[in-house]
Design a protein around this motif. Structure first.
Motif, PDB file in Angstrom:
ATOM      1  N   PHE A 180      60.622  63.940  75.861  1.00 40.64           N
ATOM      2  CA  PHE A 180      59.167  64.791  75.818  1.00 40.64           C
ATOM      3  C   PHE A 180      58.272  63.738  75.229  1.00 40.64           C
ATOM      4  CE2 PHE A 180      56.057  67.585  73.874  1.00 40.64           C
ATOM      5  CZ  PHE A 180      55.698  68.057  74.915  1.00 40.64           C
ATOM      6  N   LEU A 181      58.605  62.894  73.928  1.00 41.77           N
ATOM      7  CA  LEU A 181      57.856  62.023  73.292  1.00 41.77           C
ATOM      8  C   LEU A 181      57.543  60.703  74.195  1.00 41.77           C
ATOM      9  CD1 LEU A 181      56.658  61.341  70.679  1.00 41.77           C
ATOM     10  CD2 LEU A 181      58.485  60.081  69.859  1.00 41.77           C
ATOM     11  N   THR A 182      58.588  60.229  75.064  1.00 43.95           N
ATOM     12  CA  THR A 182      58.177  59.264  76.135  1.00 43.95           C
ATOM     13  C   THR A 182      57.314  59.745  77.037  1.00 43.95           C
ATOM     14  OG1 THR A 182      60.290  58.290  75.629  1.00 43.95           O
ATOM     15  CG2 THR A 182      59.357  57.500  77.502  1.00 43.95           C
ATOM     16  N   ALA A 183      57.156  60.902  77.462  1.00 41.00           N
ATOM     17  CA  ALA A 183      56.544  61.156  78.799  1.00 41.00           C
ATOM     18  C   ALA A 183      55.041  61.314  78.293  1.00 41.00           C
ATOM     19  CB  ALA A 183      57.129  62.794  78.965  1.00 41.00           C
ATOM     20  N   ARG A 184      54.910  61.773  76.786  1.00 40.57           N
ATOM     21  CA  ARG A 184      53.700  61.768  76.150  1.00 40.57           C
ATOM     22  C   ARG A 184      52.908  60.633  76.335  1.00 40.57           C
ATOM     23  NH1 ARG A 184      53.357  65.863  71.142  1.00 40.57           N
ATOM     24  NH2 ARG A 184      53.155  68.026  72.062  1.00 40.57           N
ATOM     25  N   ARG A 185      53.799  59.494  75.703  1.00 41.25           N
ATOM     26  CA  ARG A 185      53.116  57.985  75.689  1.00 41.25           C
ATOM     27  C   ARG A 185      52.935  57.452  76.694  1.00 41.25           C
ATOM     28  NH1 ARG A 185      57.626  56.017  71.003  1.00 41.25           N
ATOM     29  NH2 ARG A 185      56.799  57.177  69.522  1.00 41.25           N
ATOM     30  N   MET A 186      53.623  57.814  77.941  1.00 39.64           N
ATOM     31  CA  MET A 186      53.264  57.318  79.079  1.00 39.64           C
ATOM     32  C   MET A 186      52.302  58.233  80.093  1.00 39.64           C
ATOM     33  SD  MET A 186      57.197  56.368  80.362  1.00 39.64           S
ATOM     34  CE  MET A 186      56.723  55.391  81.984  1.00 39.64           C
ATOM     35  N   ARG A 187      52.066  59.316  79.423  1.00 42.35           N
ATOM     36  CA  ARG A 187      51.154  60.109  80.192  1.00 42.35           C
ATOM     37  C   ARG A 187      51.472  60.666  81.476  1.00 42.35           C
ATOM     38  NH1 ARG A 187      46.260  60.139  77.175  1.00 42.35           N
ATOM     39  NH2 ARG A 187      46.126  58.049  75.857  1.00 42.35           N
ATOM     40  N   ALA A 188      53.036  60.942  81.459  1.00 41.28           N
ATOM     41  CA  ALA A 188      53.511  61.613  82.656  1.00 41.28           C
ATOM     42  C   ALA A 188      53.216  63.070  82.691  1.00 41.28           C
ATOM     43  CB  ALA A 188      54.845  61.133  82.653  1.00 41.28           C
ATOM     44  N   PHE A 189      53.415  63.721  83.844  1.00 42.82           N
ATOM     45  CA  PHE A 189      53.251  65.077  84.158  1.00 42.82           C
ATOM     46  C   PHE A 189      52.036  65.550  83.310  1.00 42.82           C
ATOM     47  CE2 PHE A 189      57.878  63.883  83.741  1.00 42.82           C
ATOM     48  CZ  PHE A 189      57.849  64.075  84.990  1.00 42.82           C
ATOM     49  N   GLY A 190      50.993  64.974  83.234  1.00 41.91           N
ATOM     50  CA  GLY A 190      49.655  65.509  83.009  1.00 41.91           C
ATOM     51  C   GLY A 190      49.669  65.549  81.149  1.00 41.91           C
ATOM     52  N   LEU A 191      50.940  65.064  80.698  1.00 46.75           N
ATOM     53  CA  LEU A 191      50.867  65.158  79.049  1.00 46.75           C
ATOM     54  C   LEU A 191      50.203  63.869  78.468  1.00 46.75           C
ATOM     55  CD1 LEU A 191      54.848  66.031  78.761  1.00 46.75           C
ATOM     56  CD2 LEU A 191      52.718  67.397  78.583  1.00 46.75           C
ATOM     57  N   SER A 192      49.785  63.987  77.238  1.00 50.11           N
ATOM     58  CA  SER A 192      49.149  62.936  76.549  1.00 50.11           C
ATOM     59  C   SER A 192      49.464  63.039  75.053  1.00 50.11           C
ATOM     60  CB  SER A 192      47.698  63.003  76.644  1.00 50.11           C
ATOM     61  OG  SER A 192      47.081  64.246  76.125  1.00 50.11           O
ATOM     62  N   PRO A 193      49.599  62.066  74.351  1.00 51.26           N
ATOM     63  CA  PRO A 193      49.823  62.161  72.977  1.00 51.26           C
ATOM     64  C   PRO A 193      49.033  63.110  71.988  1.00 51.26           C
ATOM     65  CG  PRO A 193      49.587  59.484  73.730  1.00 51.26           C
ATOM     66  CD  PRO A 193      48.928  60.437  74.901  1.00 51.26           C
ATOM     67  N   VAL A 194      49.689  63.665  70.987  1.00 55.29           N
ATOM     68  CA  VAL A 194      49.058  64.674  70.220  1.00 55.29           C
ATOM     69  C   VAL A 194      49.138  64.062  68.852  1.00 55.29           C
ATOM     70  CG1 VAL A 194      49.278  67.044  69.393  1.00 55.29           C
ATOM     71  CG2 VAL A 194      49.791  66.654  71.706  1.00 55.29           C
ATOM     72  N   THR A 195      48.002  64.014  68.192  1.00 53.72           N
ATOM     73  CA  THR A 195      47.943  63.616  66.982  1.00 53.72           C
ATOM     74  C   THR A 195      47.428  64.431  65.816  1.00 53.72           C
ATOM     75  OG1 THR A 195      45.860  62.901  67.215  1.00 53.72           O
ATOM     76  CG2 THR A 195      47.425  61.204  67.761  1.00 53.72           C
ATOM     77  N   GLN A 196      46.821  65.612  66.093  1.00 54.71           N
ATOM     78  CA  GLN A 196      46.455  66.796  65.301  1.00 54.71           C
ATOM     79  C   GLN A 196      47.189  68.037  65.767  1.00 54.71           C
ATOM     80  OE1 GLN A 196      42.172  67.350  65.950  1.00 54.71           O
ATOM     81  NE2 GLN A 196      41.607  65.110  64.909  1.00 54.71           N
ATOM     82  N   GLN A 197      47.459  68.682  64.801  1.00 50.83           N
ATOM     83  CA  GLN A 197      48.283  69.883  64.501  1.00 50.83           C
ATOM     84  C   GLN A 197      47.584  71.065  65.399  1.00 50.83           C
ATOM     85  OE1 GLN A 197      51.646  70.247  63.451  1.00 50.83           O
ATOM     86  NE2 GLN A 197      51.489  72.127  64.632  1.00 50.83           N
ATOM     87  N   LYS A 198      48.302  71.495  66.404  1.00 48.79           N
ATOM     88  CA  LYS A 198      47.801  72.585  67.202  1.00 48.79           C
ATOM     89  C   LYS A 198      48.488  74.033  66.991  1.00 48.79           C
ATOM     90  CE  LYS A 198      46.234  69.687  71.054  1.00 48.79           C
ATOM     91  NZ  LYS A 198      46.293  69.422  72.388  1.00 48.79           N
ATOM     92  N   GLN A 199      48.173  75.051  67.543  1.00 46.02           N
ATOM     93  CA  GLN A 199      48.929  76.255  67.450  1.00 46.02           C
ATOM     94  C   GLN A 199      50.056  76.151  68.088  1.00 46.02           C
ATOM     95  OE1 GLN A 199      47.769  79.031  65.838  1.00 46.02           O
ATOM     96  NE2 GLN A 199      49.606  80.240  66.261  1.00 46.02           N
ATOM     97  N   PRO A 200      51.220  76.437  67.533  1.00 47.94           N
ATOM     98  CA  PRO A 200      52.747  76.347  68.040  1.00 47.94           C
ATOM     99  C   PRO A 200      52.718  77.217  69.015  1.00 47.94           C
ATOM    100  CG  PRO A 200      52.825  76.450  65.619  1.00 47.94           C
ATOM    101  CD  PRO A 200      51.121  76.835  65.916  1.00 47.94           C
ATOM    102  N   TRP A 201      53.337  76.718  70.309  1.00 47.78           N
ATOM    103  CA  TRP A 201      53.704  77.405  71.492  1.00 47.78           C
ATOM    104  C   TRP A 201      54.956  76.868  72.051  1.00 47.78           C
ATOM    105  CZ3 TRP A 201      54.831  76.257  76.577  1.00 47.78           C
ATOM    106  CH2 TRP A 201      54.729  77.279  77.430  1.00 47.78           C
ATOM    107  N   THR A 202      55.837  77.974  72.248  1.00 44.83           N
ATOM    108  CA  THR A 202      57.192  77.593  72.723  1.00 44.83           C
ATOM    109  C   THR A 202      57.552  78.692  73.854  1.00 44.83           C
ATOM    110  OG1 THR A 202      58.317  79.614  71.416  1.00 44.83           O
ATOM    111  CG2 THR A 202      58.039  77.290  70.446  1.00 44.83           C
ATOM    112  N   ILE A 203      58.389  78.345  74.903  1.00 41.87           N
ATOM    113  CA  ILE A 203      58.519  79.298  75.993  1.00 41.87           C
ATOM    114  C   ILE A 203      59.229  80.590  75.709  1.00 41.87           C
ATOM    115  CG2 ILE A 203      60.044  79.359  77.910  1.00 41.87           C
ATOM    116  CD1 ILE A 203      59.895  76.346  78.167  1.00 41.87           C
ATOM    117  N   ALA A 204      60.162  80.674  74.503  1.00 43.40           N
ATOM    118  CA  ALA A 204      60.641  81.891  74.017  1.00 43.40           C
ATOM    119  C   ALA A 204      59.673  82.817  73.614  1.00 43.40           C
ATOM    120  CB  ALA A 204      61.576  81.568  72.934  1.00 43.40           C
ATOM    121  N   GLU A 205      58.541  82.186  72.579  1.00 36.84           N
ATOM    122  CA  GLU A 205      57.514  83.225  72.179  1.00 36.84           C
ATOM    123  C   GLU A 205      56.623  83.573  73.446  1.00 36.84           C
ATOM    124  OE1 GLU A 205      55.416  80.936  69.249  1.00 36.84           O
ATOM    125  OE2 GLU A 205      57.057  81.489  67.524  1.00 36.84           O
TER     126      GLU A 205
END
Length: 488
Positions: A180-205
């Motif tokens: 997941f971290l590599t996908a963020r760094r490569m900006r794959a699947f619409g992801l991008s690096p996250v440097t600031q804390q956001k509201q937690p989000w999980t599939i289970a929740e």
């Protein structure tokens, strides 16, 4: 002189202590066998590199199959761990937090390894000290060493199992986080690096919020329990299938071992006089035993037969000269003794065959051995014309050597020599050039044809029936075969 009694008990043996410490063992006889052979043959840097390369390939193959067997046994554990890691993963956490979790997993693996190393060091050192003391205190120290091996073996195997489990779980989590971290760094699947804390989000929740948002209590309870039951059932079904496959293959392996025996490897020497010519047979015990019997029978069957040998002269001479009642064929090799191949390139050695027509009766092994002694083969051809219309030719490196060897071999024949000539062969093809080469006697075969009116055998051109008898004699040995009678 009085000797004191020596009492030996099972607990005093070092092998007993090692068995209790190691637990289940796998002995690879073939690896030991190939190692000893690889070190003894070939020689030089090429042989060493070849030996190490074969051992490395065997080790890598064994490691790959071991990893595949481990993966089949633990595949569902990995799948379940991945499932819970994914549904409970916080997709909004920062890259720094993900990197910290990966570092935490590595620390957990290092801690388990340290625990295993500490436990193993203390127990192994204790067992080593107790074993060393058996020299001075055989009974007491042997008992202590055995007890330490029993308890220490359990402790070490337990810590090893814990280390493998921790490593499996930590590596699985690290793989998910790293991907997941590599996908963020490569900006794959619409992801991008996250440097600031956001509201937690999980599939289970997210799923739980959807279920909780259902307004009807009965439907909400149904959906909630349905999802939990489906999840638990899938996990249980997976474990049942995994255990069933593992039990099936384990049962088949045990059945094959019990039916055909353990894996064995032997080095078979068909002729004990030729230790350099051996056959390596590997496989399960029952199959190896059958292969040994087949190899011995085949060796004995071929041993007294000249496979591929028909006559020692052109076909037209055979027909014109008529039937030979007695014929002695001597085979020479460019190597002094078996195996009949060069040790460097594994190619078969040079071979030449000469036939002595109508050999004398009552020849002994010593007479044949003396006449067939070593000589240098080459481009000069000595040809003899005999009283029965046949010819005999021998090659030598020089004219005198070719003539001498021809006369030595003709001393075994009862026919009279009429003429003898020596010529030098000039080959038009460079590949057919006869380079001087030392030749040694290998073996001789005496063919005897006896006329019989009672038996129906091969009908010769003269119309008579003949029965054939062959006697094969080894000439490469330094002594005659036991119980060998003069040739009839």
């Amino acid at each position: 002189m009085n000797y004191g009694a020596i009492n030996l008990t099972r607990n005093q043996f070092s092998s007993r202590i090692v068995r209790e410490l190691v637990g289940e063992r796998t002995i690879d006889i073939f690896t030991s066998l190939t190692q000893s052979e690889g070190q003894g043959e070939g020689g030089g840097i090429v042989g060493v590199v070849s030996f190490l390369g074969s051992r490395l390939v065997g080790f890598l193959t064994k490691a790959v199959f071991g990893a595949l067997r481990w993966l089949l046994r633990n595949i569902w554990d990995v799948v379940v761990t991945l499932y819970f890691e994914v549904i409970n993963f916080d997709w909004n956490q920062t890259d720094a937090a993900i990197q910290a979790q990966i570092h935490s997993n590595n620390v957990e693996i290092a801690g388990a390894l340290g625990q295993l190393s500490g436990t193993g060091l203390v127990w192994l050192a204790s067992i080593g000290v107790a074993t060393a003391l058996t020299v001075k205190f055989p009974v007491l120290a042997g008992e202590v060493a055995l007890r330490l091996a029993e308890e220490g073996g359990e402790e070490i195997r337990s810590q090893l199992s814990n280390f493998l489990t921790v490593t499996r779980n930590s590596v699985t989590r690290s793989v998910v986080l790293g991907t997941f971290l590599t996908a963020r760094r490569m900006r794959a699947f619409g992801l991008s690096p996250v440097t600031q804390q956001k509201q937690p989000w999980t599939i289970a929740e997210a799923v739980e919020e959807k279920v909780e948002s259902i307004p009807v209590d009965t439907i909400r309870a149904f959906v909630e329990n349905f999802l939990e039951s489906v999840q638990d059932a899938i996990i249980e079904v997976g474990y049942v299938v995994s255990y069933a496959l593992d039990d099936y293959y384990s049962a088949n392996r045990m059945a094959n071992q019990s039916l055909l025996g353990q894996e064995r490897a032997i080095r078979l020497i068909p002729d004990k006089r030729v230790e350099g010519e051996s056959i390596v047979l590997t496989g399960q015990q029952a199959i190896v035993q059958q292969s040994v019997q087949t190899a011995i029978v085949a060796h004995r069957f071929i041993y007294n037969r000249d496979v591929g040998q028909v006559v020692g002269q052109p076909a037209e001479d055979w027909v014109k000269a008529g039937v030979q009642r007695r014929k002695l064929t001597i085979v020479f090799k460019s190597k002094e003794q078996p195996p009949w191949r060069n040790p460097t390139d594994e190619e078969r050695v040079k071979e030449c065959t000469y036939t002595i027509p109508e050999p004398k009766r009552g020849l002994t092994w010593s007479e044949i051995k003396t006449a067939a002694n070593r000589w240098v083969w080459g481009k000069y051809r000595a040809t003899a014309n005999l009283e029965n219309g046949r010819q005999m030719a021998v090659h030598g490196a020089t004219a005198s050597e070719a003539e001498q060897k021809l006369r030595e071999l003709l001393s075994l024949s009862s026919l009279e020599l009429l003429t003898l000539s020596v010529t030098e062969e000039r080959d038009r093809n460079a590949r057919l050039k006869k380079s001087p080469r030392m030749m040694f006697p290998a073996y001789a075969t005496l063919l005897i044809r006896r006329s019989t009116a009672e038996m129906t055998g091969r009908t010769d051109l003269s119309g008579e029936n003949f029965s054939e008898e062959r006697v094969r004699i080894d000439l490469w040995t330094s002594a005659p075969p036991p119980d060998l009678q003069p040739l009839g």
